[in-house]
Design a protein around this motif. Structure first.
Motif, PDB file in Angstrom:
ATOM      1  N   GLU A   4       0.895  -1.120   0.063  1.00  0.00           N
ATOM      2  CA  GLU A   4      -0.063   0.252   0.060  1.00  0.00           C
ATOM      3  C   GLU A   4       0.846   1.331  -0.011  1.00  0.00           C
ATOM      4  O   GLU A   4       0.585   2.165  -0.728  1.00  0.00           O
ATOM      5  CB  GLU A   4      -0.840  -0.022   1.242  1.00  0.00           C
ATOM      6  CG  GLU A   4      -1.945   1.187   1.085  1.00  0.00           C
ATOM      7  CD  GLU A   4      -2.832   1.220   2.674  1.00  0.00           C
ATOM      8  OE1 GLU A   4      -2.620   2.192   3.264  1.00  0.00           O
ATOM      9  OE2 GLU A   4      -3.646   0.517   2.669  1.00  0.00           O
ATOM     10  N   ARG A  33       0.861   4.189  -2.937  1.00  0.00           N
ATOM     11  CA  ARG A  33       0.454   5.767  -2.588  1.00  0.00           C
ATOM     12  C   ARG A  33       1.747   6.464  -3.068  1.00  0.00           C
ATOM     13  O   ARG A  33       1.332   7.454  -3.771  1.00  0.00           O
ATOM     14  CB  ARG A  33       0.559   5.649  -1.126  1.00  0.00           C
ATOM     15  CG  ARG A  33      -0.752   5.490  -0.181  1.00  0.00           C
ATOM     16  CD  ARG A  33      -0.672   5.645   1.033  1.00  0.00           C
ATOM     17  NE  ARG A  33      -2.073   5.249   1.771  1.00  0.00           N
ATOM     18  CZ  ARG A  33      -3.115   5.971   1.829  1.00  0.00           C
ATOM     19  NH1 ARG A  33      -3.187   7.220   1.137  1.00  0.00           N
ATOM     20  NH2 ARG A  33      -4.096   5.340   2.366  1.00  0.00           N
ATOM     21  N   VAL A  62      -5.455  -2.254  -7.599  1.00  0.00           N
ATOM     22  CA  VAL A  62      -5.451  -0.747  -6.999  1.00  0.00           C
ATOM     23  C   VAL A  62      -5.411   0.334  -7.896  1.00  0.00           C
ATOM     24  O   VAL A  62      -4.283   0.368  -8.769  1.00  0.00           O
ATOM     25  CB  VAL A  62      -4.355  -0.809  -5.743  1.00  0.00           C
ATOM     26  CG1 VAL A  62      -4.353   0.460  -5.067  1.00  0.00           C
ATOM     27  CG2 VAL A  62      -4.455  -2.162  -4.898  1.00  0.00           C
ATOM     28  N   PRO A 122      -5.967   5.116  -2.621  1.00  0.00           N
ATOM     29  CA  PRO A 122      -5.967   4.176  -3.386  1.00  0.00           C
ATOM     30  C   PRO A 122      -7.426   3.280  -3.088  1.00  0.00           C
ATOM     31  O   PRO A 122      -8.134   3.604  -2.197  1.00  0.00           O
ATOM     32  CB  PRO A 122      -5.049   3.073  -2.536  1.00  0.00           C
ATOM     33  CG  PRO A 122      -4.061   4.158  -1.774  1.00  0.00           C
ATOM     34  CD  PRO A 122      -4.956   5.167  -1.653  1.00  0.00           C
ATOM     35  N   VAL A 174      -9.358   0.227  -4.190  1.00  0.00           N
ATOM     36  CA  VAL A 174      -9.239  -1.401  -4.162  1.00  0.00           C
ATOM     37  C   VAL A 174     -10.279  -1.829  -4.644  1.00  0.00           C
ATOM     38  O   VAL A 174     -11.622  -1.931  -4.072  1.00  0.00           O
ATOM     39  CB  VAL A 174      -8.770  -1.881  -2.867  1.00  0.00           C
ATOM     40  CG1 VAL A 174      -8.424  -3.376  -3.168  1.00  0.00           C
ATOM     41  CG2 VAL A 174      -7.724  -1.025  -2.377  1.00  0.00           C
TER      42      VAL A 174
END
Length: 403
Positions: free
Chosen positions: A234, A238, A290, A298, A300
């Motif tokens: 993650e 980002r 994503v 983000p 998903v």
């Protein structure tokens, strides 16, 4: 100097390797497991095999940079030298007395010798005369004051380029955590990389380069298991989105029984629309897609088959699998020998271990040229040609000459 990578298969221009050296000779039956090797490699033969690997690349016009030389050059910069020595001295095992002696020892080394110590470590018995202090006296004579880094061989893991930025990764295993201090110093201080933007850093959540595949310009796949964590995937997403380097990232869970492996040990690209994949997982590998939402967060989507999600993100009808056609026993043997860990040096041209006879034959039947290299000793650390290479420059895919 142009440094740019936007795919796995664009024609390879520059690559960073690490020729195995004294750090491999530090491996013994008492430490090879903790240093993540299956066995004790024959160092001389491993070097011969690596030299042949590098020669195969240079013969195809690839510029080979060596991590050890880059590190020695970097240590000529006073700030880099101070930072790398300070990083070693932060080891809590040392204690004040031994730390002071190690600091003096490292400060006395010239750039080339210091680079060697940072890579191959410093044994207890190499500090002569032995320093006083409780820590040194209580150490086993076979212990290391500075641990060696035999996994430097696998340069893919400690950094990965995404277009014109480089992610210096955060390695999960304690035996490898110091590798990225060396890589980060090279990218920050070596004149060749002046002005390079750092996309990621070792102090962030765990991400390893072997888990990151650049499927197509703007599309990354990130394996998630023991080495790369969900939080690491993650964080990388980002940062990639914030920098405008990609529009889609596929987070690919790696089944628990393969959690210690990287994504590139089961799947690598050999053409703009083709992968070689471990057949036992081809139909079971899945992915979370994503993307970036309008508010910058983000977004998903639901878990889907990896091949379907990848093709959609790449804008192609389907992602072709090179069907190895192997019986289960042969498939498992060649998977163990990194049969799926190929390095593409152009579309439909890849480097692979020669011992994976059946996998290589199927690649050739599918129109993929295989440059076969030996790896009986190099493979003892469980890594193939892709693991042993960090591409720094590839021709942008849209303008790549396909042969």
């Amino acid at each position: 100097m142009a440094h740019f990578v936007d795919s796995e298969v664009g024609r390879l221009g520059t690559v960073m390797l690490h020729r195995p050296g004294p750090e491999l000779a530090r491996l013994t039956p008492r430490n090879n497991d903790s240093l993540l090797f299956d066995g004790i490699p024959w160092v001389g033969r491993a070097q011969e095999e690596h030299d042949a690997f590098a020669a195969a690349l240079t013969e195809r016009g690839v510029e080979v940079l060596y991590l050890g030389q880059l590190l020695a050059d970097t240590l000529a910069v006073a700030q880099a030298r101070d930072e790398l020595i300070a990083g070693v001295l932060r080891d809590r095992r040392l204690g004040d007395s031994l730390r002071a002696r190690v600091a003096g020892y490292l400060a006395d080394q010239d750039d080339t010798r210091l680079a060697g110590v940072l890579m191959s470590g410093l044994a207890h018995e190499e500090m002569k005369p032995g320093p006083g202090g409780l820590v040194y006296r209580m150490m086993d004579p076979l212990d290391f004051v500075i641990d060696p880094l035999p996994n430097l061989l696998f340069t893919r893991d400690s950094s990965v380029w995404v277009r014109d930025q480089v992610a210096v990764t955060s390695l999960a295993m304690p035996a490898r955590s110091r590798e990225t201090t060396l890589t980060q110093a090279i990218y920050r201080y070596h004149p060749r990389f002046a002005g390079t933007a750092l996309l990621f850093s070792p102090d962030l959540e765990h991400v390893e380069g072997g888990d990151v595949l650049l499927l197509a310009p703007g599309v990354l796949a990130v394996g998630v298991g023991e080495r790369t964590t969900p939080a690491g995937a993650e964080r990388l997403a980002r940062r990639v989105f914030a920098a405008g380097l990609a529009h889609t990232i596929l987070a690919v869970p790696i089944a628990q029984e393969r959690a210690t492996m990287h994504l590139d040990t089961v799947c690598t690209m050999v053409d703009v629309d083709a992968v070689v994949m471990y057949p036992n997982i081809a139909n079971s590998l899945q992915a979370w897609t994503v993307t970036v939402s309008p508010d910058g967060e983000p977004d998903v989507t639901a878990l889907r088959p990896f091949l379907t999600a990848a093709a959609e993100a790449m804008g192609i009808d389907r992602l072709r699998i090179i069907d190895t056609g192997l019986d289960p026993v042969t498939a498992e043997r060649e998977q163990w020998d990194d049969g799926n860990n190929t390095l593409a040096i152009a579309p439909r041209v890849c480097v692979a271990y020669e011992r994976n006879v059946e996998t290589n034959a199927q690649l050739e039947r599918a129109g993929i040229e295989v440059i076969a290299i030996s790896g009986s000793e190099l493979g003892s650390g469980r890594g193939g040609p892709r693991c042993m290479s960090c591409p720094i420059e590839r021709t942008p895919l849209k303008s790549t000459d396909t042969r």
